[in-house]
Design a protein around this motif. Structure first.
Motif, PDB file in Angstrom:
ATOM      1  N   TRP A   4     -26.596   4.148 -15.961  1.00 26.21           N
ATOM      2  CA  TRP A   4     -26.848   4.275 -16.752  1.00 26.21           C
ATOM      3  C   TRP A   4     -26.094   5.632 -17.216  1.00 26.21           C
ATOM      4  O   TRP A   4     -25.484   5.567 -18.905  1.00 26.21           O
ATOM      5  N   GLN A   5     -24.681   5.716 -16.183  1.00 26.24           N
ATOM      6  CA  GLN A   5     -23.939   7.379 -16.432  1.00 26.24           C
ATOM      7  C   GLN A   5     -22.540   6.189 -17.069  1.00 26.24           C
ATOM      8  O   GLN A   5     -22.020   6.567 -17.968  1.00 26.24           O
ATOM      9  N   ARG A   6     -22.649   4.591 -17.328  1.00 26.47           N
ATOM     10  CA  ARG A   6     -21.816   3.968 -17.274  1.00 26.47           C
ATOM     11  C   ARG A   6     -21.768   3.558 -19.367  1.00 26.47           C
ATOM     12  O   ARG A   6     -21.042   4.184 -19.765  1.00 26.47           O
ATOM     13  N   GLY A   7     -22.530   3.998 -19.746  1.00 27.09           N
ATOM     14  CA  GLY A   7     -23.087   3.592 -20.785  1.00 27.09           C
ATOM     15  C   GLY A   7     -23.323   5.195 -21.444  1.00 27.09           C
ATOM     16  O   GLY A   7     -23.051   4.870 -22.807  1.00 27.09           O
ATOM     17  N   LEU A   8     -22.743   5.914 -20.978  1.00 28.34           N
ATOM     18  CA  LEU A   8     -22.288   6.947 -21.721  1.00 28.34           C
ATOM     19  C   LEU A   8     -21.042   6.863 -22.453  1.00 28.34           C
ATOM     20  O   LEU A   8     -20.550   7.963 -23.027  1.00 28.34           O
ATOM     21  N   TRP A   9     -20.331   6.153 -21.576  1.00 29.65           N
ATOM     22  CA  TRP A   9     -19.046   6.822 -22.910  1.00 29.65           C
ATOM     23  C   TRP A   9     -18.803   5.574 -23.961  1.00 29.65           C
ATOM     24  O   TRP A   9     -18.112   5.993 -24.693  1.00 29.65           O
ATOM     25  N   LEU A  10     -20.221   5.149 -24.441  1.00 25.76           N
ATOM     26  CA  LEU A  10     -19.982   4.559 -25.910  1.00 25.76           C
ATOM     27  C   LEU A  10     -20.292   5.968 -26.590  1.00 25.76           C
ATOM     28  O   LEU A  10     -19.757   5.382 -27.585  1.00 25.76           O
ATOM     29  N   PHE A  11     -20.911   6.868 -26.288  1.00 23.45           N
ATOM     30  CA  PHE A  11     -20.541   8.085 -26.375  1.00 23.45           C
ATOM     31  C   PHE A  11     -18.949   8.819 -27.182  1.00 23.45           C
ATOM     32  O   PHE A  11     -18.375   9.438 -27.601  1.00 23.45           O
ATOM     33  N   PHE A  12     -18.226   8.398 -26.487  1.00 22.51           N
ATOM     34  CA  PHE A  12     -17.358   9.145 -26.481  1.00 22.51           C
ATOM     35  C   PHE A  12     -15.936   8.070 -27.318  1.00 22.51           C
ATOM     36  O   PHE A  12     -15.032   8.426 -28.370  1.00 22.51           O
ATOM     37  N   VAL A  13     -16.798   7.063 -27.411  1.00 25.30           N
ATOM     38  CA  VAL A  13     -16.086   5.455 -28.740  1.00 25.30           C
ATOM     39  C   VAL A  13     -15.664   6.575 -30.293  1.00 25.30           C
ATOM     40  O   VAL A  13     -14.629   6.389 -30.546  1.00 25.30           O
ATOM     41  N   PRO A  14     -16.954   6.638 -30.428  1.00 21.89           N
ATOM     42  CA  PRO A  14     -16.553   7.709 -32.267  1.00 21.89           C
ATOM     43  C   PRO A  14     -15.925   8.674 -31.664  1.00 21.89           C
ATOM     44  O   PRO A  14     -15.045   8.880 -33.167  1.00 21.89           O
ATOM     45  N   SER A  15     -15.290   9.958 -31.145  1.00 22.79           N
ATOM     46  CA  SER A  15     -14.931  10.791 -31.241  1.00 22.79           C
ATOM     47  C   SER A  15     -13.153  10.241 -30.898  1.00 22.79           C
ATOM     48  O   SER A  15     -12.323  10.578 -31.256  1.00 22.79           O
ATOM     49  N   PHE A  16     -12.661   9.152 -29.705  1.00 22.50           N
ATOM     50  CA  PHE A  16     -11.637   8.288 -29.648  1.00 22.50           C
ATOM     51  C   PHE A  16     -11.057   8.196 -30.638  1.00 22.50           C
ATOM     52  O   PHE A  16     -10.268   8.471 -31.520  1.00 22.50           O
ATOM     53  N   GLY A  17     -12.167   7.740 -31.456  1.00 26.11           N
ATOM     54  CA  GLY A  17     -11.922   6.488 -32.782  1.00 26.11           C
ATOM     55  C   GLY A  17     -10.776   7.975 -33.942  1.00 26.11           C
ATOM     56  O   GLY A  17     -10.002   7.189 -34.725  1.00 26.11           O
TER      57      GLY A  17
END
Length: 291
Positions: A4-17
């Motif tokens: 579930w912690q690996r899934g948290l990286w998905l929340f980083f995608v919009p900010s990085f984009g």
């Protein structure tokens, strides 16, 4: 790492984009253009490698504008820090009355820099401006604030200090709010003077806030444009032409976009190196004070 912690990286995608679109893409495109002889509006781009960098680094105008930028940057930030620190200490001593004074002192920072610069330009106008008219009333011959090379630099430094000193004041005042009063009381019991308390108790406790304010303001001043453009336009001559004004002249007056992009990259490298040096110096002082 848990699934579930690996899934948290998905929340980083919009900010990085968003960061990539707003910051990384323009930076990469500027670096790309810096290797070309390219004029705005032209369909021809000639690859010249490091030619733009070589031309700029051998120009006297670049080093003159860089020196002007350093003088204005350290002059304004130094003045802002001294005055802002003094005001923060004064507000810290005022206690309950601090809120009213802090709001009043913060007003210049609320005004848009361009509007503030226009207001100051009217005040500093030769002969009929508010400052000149006041000095002439007392029989004092005023200098040519915006027409003399020396006084133009002073005017730009004072204008920047007037607008941004409240920011430094509020940051340092917030840092003072977290100061351990028992340290000051212990120093007073030991017979320490106000100067020793300031030097050995208050300033070491504020080093993180000082590093933050100096770093932010230096980054801000090195891209100093709006106030200088309104007040002096980089003049008289090139007396107040900072590196940002020179970049503007290259890109939007001479239309040399490739060369202007190279100058932007050079400025980025110089500012990054300068800030790293200052941060290391201040951090070494901070760590030295802890030992």
């Amino acid at each position: 790492m848990v699934r579930w912690q690996r899934g948290l990286w998905l929340f980083f995608v919009p900010s990085f984009g968003l960061l990539a679109v707003v910051l990384l893409w323009p930076l990469g495109y500027a670096i790309y253009l810096s290797f070309f002889d390219y004029y705005l509006g032209s369909n021809v781009r000639s690859f010249i490698g490091l030619g733009n960098y070589v031309d700029l680094l051998t120009e006297q105008r670049l080093w003159r504008s860089m020196w002007t930028t350093i003088v204005i940057a350290f002059g304004s930030v130094g003045l802002e820090f001294v005055v802002g620190f003094a005001l923060a200490l004064a507000l810290y001593r005022l206690n309950s009355s601090a809120r009213v004074f802090s709001v009043l002192l913060f007003l210049p920072h609320i005004v848009t820099p361009v509007v503030a610069a226009l207001f100051l330009k009217w005040m500093l106008a030769a002969n009929w401006g508010f400052v000149d008219a006041t000095l002439l009333t007392f029989g004092i011959t005023p200098p040519d604030w915006l027409g003399d090379p020396f006084w133009a630099k002073i005017s730009v430094i004072l204008a920047d200090a007037w607008i941004f000193t409240p920011l430094i004041m509020m940051v340092l005042y917030a840092g003072l709010q977290g100061l351990d009063e028992s340290l000051i009381e212990a120093a007073q019991i030991d017979g320490a003077s106000n100067w020793r308390i300031l030097r050995h108790v208050i300033i070491p406790a504020l080093i993180p806030a000082i590093i933050f304010t100096i770093s932010v303001r230096l980054m801000d001043v090195f891209r100093f444009f709006d106030i200088i453009y309104v007040l002096t336009g980089g003049g008289p001559g090139t007396a107040t032409e900072t590196i940002t004004i020179y970049t503007y002249q290259l890109g939007f007056r001479m239309l040399q976009v490739g060369k202007a992009s190279a100058l932007g990259v050079i400025t980025l490298v110089i500012v990054a190196a300068l800030l790293l040096t200052i941060n290391r110096l201040l951090n070494s002082i901070y760590r030295g004070g802890d030992r």
